[in-house]
Design a protein around this motif. Sequence first.
Motif, PDB file in Angstrom:
ATOM      1  N   ALA A 145       0.832  -1.207   0.000  1.00  0.00           N
ATOM      2  CA  ALA A 145       0.000   0.000   0.000  1.00  0.00           C
ATOM      3  C   ALA A 145       0.864   1.254   0.000  1.00  0.00           C
ATOM      4  N   LEU A 146       1.924   1.252   0.770  1.00  0.00           N
ATOM      5  CA  LEU A 146       2.838   2.399   0.812  1.00  0.00           C
ATOM      6  C   LEU A 146       3.473   2.633  -0.550  1.00  0.00           C
ATOM      7  N   MET A 147       3.825   1.569  -1.233  1.00  0.00           N
ATOM      8  CA  MET A 147       4.413   1.701  -2.572  1.00  0.00           C
ATOM      9  C   MET A 147       3.414   2.298  -3.560  1.00  0.00           C
ATOM     10  N   ILE A 148       2.144   1.861  -3.453  1.00  0.00           N
ATOM     11  CA  ILE A 148       1.110   2.380  -4.368  1.00  0.00           C
ATOM     12  C   ILE A 148       0.850   3.857  -4.093  1.00  0.00           C
ATOM     13  N   VAL A 149       0.697   4.210  -2.805  1.00  0.00           N
ATOM     14  CA  VAL A 149       0.419   5.606  -2.411  1.00  0.00           C
ATOM     15  C   VAL A 149       1.528   6.538  -2.851  1.00  0.00           C
ATOM     16  N   ASN A 150       2.776   6.064  -2.751  1.00  0.00           N
ATOM     17  CA  ASN A 150       3.927   6.909  -3.080  1.00  0.00           C
ATOM     18  C   ASN A 150       4.370   6.774  -4.535  1.00  0.00           C
ATOM     19  N   GLY A 151       3.609   6.017  -5.331  1.00  0.00           N
ATOM     20  CA  GLY A 151       3.887   5.922  -6.751  1.00  0.00           C
ATOM     21  C   GLY A 151       5.141   5.151  -7.097  1.00  0.00           C
ATOM     22  N   PHE A 152       5.464   4.134  -6.281  1.00  0.00           N
ATOM     23  CA  PHE A 152       6.691   3.372  -6.517  1.00  0.00           C
ATOM     24  C   PHE A 152       6.443   2.037  -7.203  1.00  0.00           C
ATOM     25  N   THR A 153       5.245   1.817  -7.745  1.00  0.00           N
ATOM     26  CA  THR A 153       4.911   0.504  -8.302  1.00  0.00           C
ATOM     27  C   THR A 153       5.664   0.185  -9.596  1.00  0.00           C
ATOM     28  N   SER A 154       6.291   1.186 -10.191  1.00  0.00           N
ATOM     29  CA  SER A 154       7.077   0.936 -11.398  1.00  0.00           C
ATOM     30  C   SER A 154       8.575   0.994 -11.132  1.00  0.00           C
ATOM     31  N   ASN A 155       8.936   1.166  -9.858  1.00  0.00           N
ATOM     32  CA  ASN A 155      10.351   1.228  -9.496  1.00  0.00           C
ATOM     33  C   ASN A 155      10.890  -0.194  -9.385  1.00  0.00           C
ATOM     34  N   ALA A 156      11.755  -0.588 -10.324  1.00  0.00           N
ATOM     35  CA  ALA A 156      12.232  -1.975 -10.397  1.00  0.00           C
ATOM     36  C   ALA A 156      12.983  -2.379  -9.129  1.00  0.00           C
ATOM     37  N   GLY A 157      13.795  -1.489  -8.602  1.00  0.00           N
ATOM     38  CA  GLY A 157      14.570  -1.809  -7.405  1.00  0.00           C
ATOM     39  C   GLY A 157      13.681  -2.098  -6.208  1.00  0.00           C
ATOM     40  N   LEU A 158      12.655  -1.254  -5.996  1.00  0.00           N
ATOM     41  CA  LEU A 158      11.745  -1.457  -4.872  1.00  0.00           C
ATOM     42  C   LEU A 158      10.864  -2.679  -5.087  1.00  0.00           C
ATOM     43  N   LEU A 159      10.474  -2.923  -6.339  1.00  0.00           N
ATOM     44  CA  LEU A 159       9.676  -4.112  -6.630  1.00  0.00           C
ATOM     45  C   LEU A 159      10.459  -5.390  -6.321  1.00  0.00           C
ATOM     46  N   ARG A 160      11.748  -5.362  -6.618  1.00  0.00           N
ATOM     47  CA  ARG A 160      12.589  -6.521  -6.300  1.00  0.00           C
ATOM     48  C   ARG A 160      12.624  -6.773  -4.793  1.00  0.00           C
ATOM     49  N   LYS A 161      12.744  -5.687  -4.037  1.00  0.00           N
ATOM     50  CA  LYS A 161      12.762  -5.825  -2.575  1.00  0.00           C
ATOM     51  C   LYS A 161      11.415  -6.331  -2.056  1.00  0.00           C
ATOM     52  N   LEU A 162      10.328  -5.872  -2.686  1.00  0.00           N
ATOM     53  CA  LEU A 162       8.995  -6.326  -2.286  1.00  0.00           C
ATOM     54  C   LEU A 162       8.828  -7.816  -2.558  1.00  0.00           C
ATOM     55  N   VAL A 163       9.268  -8.245  -3.740  1.00  0.00           N
ATOM     56  CA  VAL A 163       9.166  -9.666  -4.092  1.00  0.00           C
ATOM     57  C   VAL A 163      10.049 -10.499  -3.163  1.00  0.00           C
ATOM     58  N   LEU A 164      11.222  -9.967  -2.827  1.00  0.00           N
ATOM     59  CA  LEU A 164      12.114 -10.672  -1.908  1.00  0.00           C
ATOM     60  C   LEU A 164      11.459 -10.844  -0.536  1.00  0.00           C
ATOM     61  N   ALA A 165      10.822  -9.774  -0.053  1.00  0.00           N
ATOM     62  CA  ALA A 165      10.115  -9.850   1.234  1.00  0.00           C
ATOM     63  C   ALA A 165       8.978 -10.867   1.162  1.00  0.00           C
TER      64      ALA A 165
END
Length: 518
Positions: free
Chosen positions: A22-42
Amino acid sequence: MIRKSRGTTTVTDVGTLKQIRALMIVNGFTSNAGLLRKLVLAAAMSMVGPAASAAVTQYALQMFAQIPQPDTFMWNTIIRGSSQSRDPLHAVALYAQMDRRFVKPDNFTFPFVLKACTKLVWVNTGSAVHGRVLRLGFGSNVVVRNTLLVFHAKCGDLKIATEIFDDSDKRDLVAWSALIAGYAQRGDLSVARKLFGEMPNRDLVSWNVMITAYTKHGEMKCARKLFDESPMRDVVSWNAMIGGYVLRGLNREALELSDEMCRVGECPDEVTMLSLVCACADLGDLENGEKVHGKIMEISEGKFSTLLGNALVDMYAKCGNIRKAIHVFWLIRDKDVVSWNTVISGLAFHGHAEESLGLFREMQSTKVCPDEVTFVGVLAACSHVGNVDEGNRYFHLMRTKYKIEPNIRHCGCVVDMLGRAGLLKEAFDFIASMKLEPNAIVWRSLLGACKVHGDVDMAKQINEQLLRMRGNQSGDYVLLSNVYASQGEWNGAEKIRKLMDDNGVTKNRGSSFVEAHS
């Protein structure tokens, strides 16, 4: 919830994953590859370990499915998490999706998929993956090759496993251990021992593989010899020996070895404790059982798994301390059907029938569904308390609501219940109506009831059935003789004794033992 362990952070519940996303969506980070990788890792890490739940795994997979174009790293990460989860089937499904979406696998993908195939024992799927490994040129990769070797050694083709081994670097200890484990698992200990002897260098894993192989096949002397010769040991080595002793009924040896384990400073883990609890349960050794319980509370800081909690409940029940069994039962956070079954049966067979039935009613209000073992305990409780109406109702409920077909133990409980209540004809008619062939235990249960209620005629009919089934069992003759004696029919009792002599049936001498502290 976020759990920290050895420098890593692991998400262990759905709510935390949802908050991060939800924090990623609110802050517009859903297309950030680096953060998406960390999300998938979590998400992948949340699927692994004893704290992982089906809900977390399901949400992690749903969340991954909503990523528009995951890269190879993301695919590999979620496949790895799935392969290490309770349901590795997801890893194979994700690998198939990856292929359909034309994402090319790499040398990291295949080991995870092959590990899943090994866990699932999916020989055909694993063999197909092997073929693709060769087509894409990853057969020479050390990690991929060793994972293929493990797959074929454990559930595939030992001949192929040997060929992969022959093509590998003979200094690779992983390859040696994998092939040794494969032969040992298939029961060919002679080849496994020969390979072990030929190893250029033996690491701790290879020693443990051979020790475990011997214990699993019941060769405890060979296992102990290797264990004593091993230049290094870890908790796996000790667990293999202790668990092997328990499996073979050598419970005293298991407890003695655990004492030695503590003396040399090796810290036991949950596997150790589980074996020791089972040893104490089998021995009926309450004193040592309480010591083991104390050690569990010490090393687990008062929290233990469902599996260990169930074992403790079973141990206390078998040792006759039903109050402690109940106490531990309520400490189990995630109670499963085994938890409920153990305490319900424990209460029933220790004469606490009302409490047993009360717990069953409480179980019905939870999400845990009773199984056939549950109803053995419930029917036994009804028998002990003499509640025929409730017992008949539960027997009917078992079939209609829970779709459980009665087995011989259920039928035996009903016969015992009717017999205790003096409803001998109803018990006899019930046996006659059974779909299952009544065994000697069922008939003897009713024969015992005939003695209590003095029905000599029915006892004769039952004894005829028993003699047809097993004519050389002294107990059946003695029980009928006792029925006659209980009614003062001494001639009948004497005839049965003479029949025993004529048929060459001898009564075994009674014996008993006591445990004394010197």
